[in-house]
Design an enzyme around this catalytic site. Sequence first.
Site, PDB file in Angstrom:
ATOM      1  CG  MET A  86      37.555  41.504  45.897  1.00 62.43           C
ATOM      2  SD  MET A  86      35.974  42.342  45.640  1.00 62.43           S
ATOM      3  CE  MET A  86      37.364  43.546  44.601  1.00 62.43           C
ATOM      4  CD  GLU A  87      41.954  37.677  41.842  1.00 59.69           C
ATOM      5  OE1 GLU A  87      42.085  38.277  40.709  1.00 59.69           O
ATOM      6  OE2 GLU A  87      41.869  38.451  43.227  1.00 59.69           O
ATOM      7  CG  ASP A 147      40.381  50.101  23.812  1.00 57.36           C
ATOM      8  OD1 ASP A 147      40.667  51.512  23.286  1.00 57.36           O
ATOM      9  OD2 ASP A 147      41.250  49.390  23.202  1.00 57.36           O
ATOM     10  CB  CYS A 154      41.850  41.683  42.082  1.00 57.08           C
ATOM     11  SG  CYS A 154      41.362  42.760  43.498  1.00 57.08           S
ATOM     12  CG  HIS A 155      43.457  39.808  46.586  1.00 57.70           C
ATOM     13  ND1 HIS A 155      41.650  40.465  46.196  1.00 57.70           N
ATOM     14  CD2 HIS A 155      43.046  41.107  46.897  1.00 57.70           C
ATOM     15  CE1 HIS A 155      41.391  40.963  46.748  1.00 57.70           C
ATOM     16  NE2 HIS A 155      42.041  41.311  47.271  1.00 57.70           N
TER      17      HIS A 155
END
Length: 88
Positions: free
Chosen positions: A37-38, A52, A2-3
């Site tokens: 966030m990761e 999936d 994410c970052h």
Amino acid sequence: MCHPLPLTGIDVRFVLRETAVDILAEVRCRGETGVEMEALTAVSAAALTVYDMCKALQKDMEITAIRLVRKTGGKSGDYHREETPWEA
């Protein structure tokens, strides 16, 4: 992920239940902010991958309740969610 953070470790675990898969991500970082966030990104990507792989068997699956369970350190300090569906 994410970052652009200097991550020092990532662990993604899956808990299979009769009607669900719980996904827990633990991320470690020497940086000061953003590591949660990761972990949330790791759980989201893992959930999408499971979806999936299983969509041919069951199309009405849902990805729900992605949330922060625990965080230590950083600018905003520590956080620990009181109720969790599994032992973190």
